[in-house]
Design a protein around this motif. Structure first.
Motif, short mmCIF file in Angstrom:
data_model
loop_
_atom_site.label_atom_id
_atom_site.label_comp_id
_atom_site.label_asym_id
_atom_site.label_seq_id
_atom_site.Cartn_x
_atom_site.Cartn_y
_atom_site.Cartn_z
N UNK A 5 1.08 -0.96 -0.22
CA UNK A 5 0.39 -0.35 0.22
C UNK A 5 1.03 1.51 0.08
N UNK A 6 1.94 1.24 0.31
CA UNK A 6 2.69 2.66 0.39
C UNK A 6 3.13 3.03 -0.43
N UNK A 7 3.98 1.76 -1.08
CA UNK A 7 4.53 1.84 -3.08
C UNK A 7 3.25 2.05 -3.28
N UNK A 8 2.16 2.19 -3.98
CA UNK A 8 0.97 2.35 -4.60
C UNK A 8 0.57 4.05 -4.50
N UNK A 62 7.32 -2.14 -10.09
CA UNK A 62 6.31 -3.53 -9.99
C UNK A 62 6.31 -3.83 -8.56
N UNK A 63 5.25 -3.81 -8.42
CA UNK A 63 5.56 -4.47 -6.54
C UNK A 63 5.13 -6.20 -6.71
N UNK A 64 6.20 -7.35 -6.31
CA UNK A 64 5.67 -8.38 -6.68
C UNK A 64 5.68 -9.01 -4.68
N UNK A 65 6.41 -8.75 -3.91
CA UNK A 65 6.45 -8.98 -2.87
C UNK A 65 7.53 -8.02 -1.53
N UNK A 66 7.54 -8.52 -0.54
CA UNK A 66 8.16 -7.05 0.35
C UNK A 66 9.88 -7.26 0.27
N UNK A 67 10.46 -8.50 0.19
CA UNK A 67 11.65 -9.23 0.14
C UNK A 67 12.13 -8.60 -1.61
N UNK A 68 11.61 -8.73 -2.75
CA UNK A 68 11.54 -7.97 -3.87
C UNK A 68 11.88 -6.67 -4.02
N UNK A 69 11.14 -5.47 -2.83
CA UNK A 69 11.37 -4.60 -2.74
C UNK A 69 12.45 -4.17 -2.25
N UNK A 70 12.09 -4.59 -0.74
CA UNK A 70 13.77 -4.53 -0.31
C UNK A 70 15.29 -4.56 -0.89
N UNK A 71 15.16 -6.08 -2.14
CA UNK A 71 15.89 -6.54 -2.63
C UNK A 71 15.88 -4.50 -3.36
N UNK A 72 15.22 -4.11 -4.48
CA UNK A 72 15.58 -2.89 -5.10
C UNK A 72 16.28 -1.80 -4.20
N UNK A 73 15.24 -1.31 -3.19
CA UNK A 73 15.95 -0.23 -2.80
C UNK A 73 17.17 -0.79 -2.47
N UNK A 74 17.90 -2.14 -1.70
CA UNK A 74 19.37 -2.16 -1.12
C UNK A 74 20.30 -2.06 -3.29
#
Length: 184
Positions: A5-8, A62-74
Motif C-alpha cells: 500500500x505504501x508503494x502504491x 512493479x510490486x511482487x513482494x516485500x523482499x523484492x522491494x527491499x532488495x530493490x532499495x538495497x
C-alpha cells in the motif's frame, strides 16, 4: 499500512507514504552505506541520494513482494555507493605485498563484538572493502562484481582473497591488543 500500500501511495507522489518508507528503511540503508564509505557524512549523503532516486523511479516499480522491494532499495543504495567510489576514484586495487598470508584461530571472531568487526572492515582499503562487502555481505557473484566495478573476475577474486587475509591480520592484531589489556 503495509509495504504494498505504501508503494502504491508513493507511486501517486504521496509525501506521507514516502516519509513512512524512509523511516522504515533509512536505518538499515544507512548501515549499508557505511559499509562502503568511511565518512558518516558521505554515507548520509548517499542515503539521501539513494532515496531520491528511489522516489523518482518508484512509479515504474512493479510490486511482487516485500523482499523484492527491499532488495530493490538495497540495489539502489549499493549502486549509489559504487558510483560515489568511482567518482572519487577511490576504488583502487592493492598489491599483494600489502596483504600477508596468515592463519586465524576458529573462535577469534566470537571474541569480538559486531561493532569491532565493522570497524575493522572499515579499515580495509577501499577496493578490498568494496569487493568484500559485495561478495560476503550482499551475495554478489564475482561476475556481477566485475561488471559493477569495471574489473576482471580474476581481480574480484584476488581482491576478495586479499581482503580476507588483511582482515584476518587486523583481527589477530586486535585480539592481541585486547589480550594485553586484560593481563594483570
Amino acid at each position: 499500512m503495509n509495504i504494498e500500500d505504501l508503494i502504491h501511495e508513493a507511486q501517486k507522489n504521496c509525501k506521507a507514504a514516502e516519509k513512512c518508507m524512509f523511516q522504515m528503511y533509512a536505518g538499515k540503508m544507512l548501515t549499508l552505506c557505511r559499509r562502503y564509505v568511511k565518512s558518516p557524512e558521505d554515507a548520509e549523503e548517499l542515503l539521501g541520494n539513494g532515496f531520491l532516486k528511489l522516489f523518482q523511479s518508484i512509479p515504474s516499480f512493479r510490486y511482487e513482494n516485500d523482499a523484492a522491494f527491499y532488495n530493490w532499495i538495497k540495489r539502489i543504495m549499493i549502486n549509489e555507493c559504487l558510483m560515489f567510489l568511482r567518482k572519487k576514484q577511490a576504488f583502487k586495487t592493492v598489491s599483494e605485498s600489502e596483504a600477508e598470508n596468515c592463519s586465524m584461530e576458529e573462535d577469534l571472531l566470537d571474541r569480538l563484538s559486531t561493532k569491532q568487526i565493522f570497524e575493522l572492515i572499515l579499515q580495509l582499503p577501499v577496493g578490498y572493502r568494496t569487493v568484500f562487502n559485495l561478495y560476503e555481505l550482499e551475495g554478489f557473484t564475482h561476475a556481477e562484481i566485475a561488471t559493477s566495478l569495471g574489473i576482471s573476475i580474476g581481480t574480484s577474486k584476488s581482491q576478495l582473497n586479499k581482503a580476507k587475509l588483511l582482515l584476518q591480520k587486523k583481527i589477530q592484531s586486535t585480539e592481541a591488543y585486547y589480550a594485553k589489556q586484560q593481563r594483570p
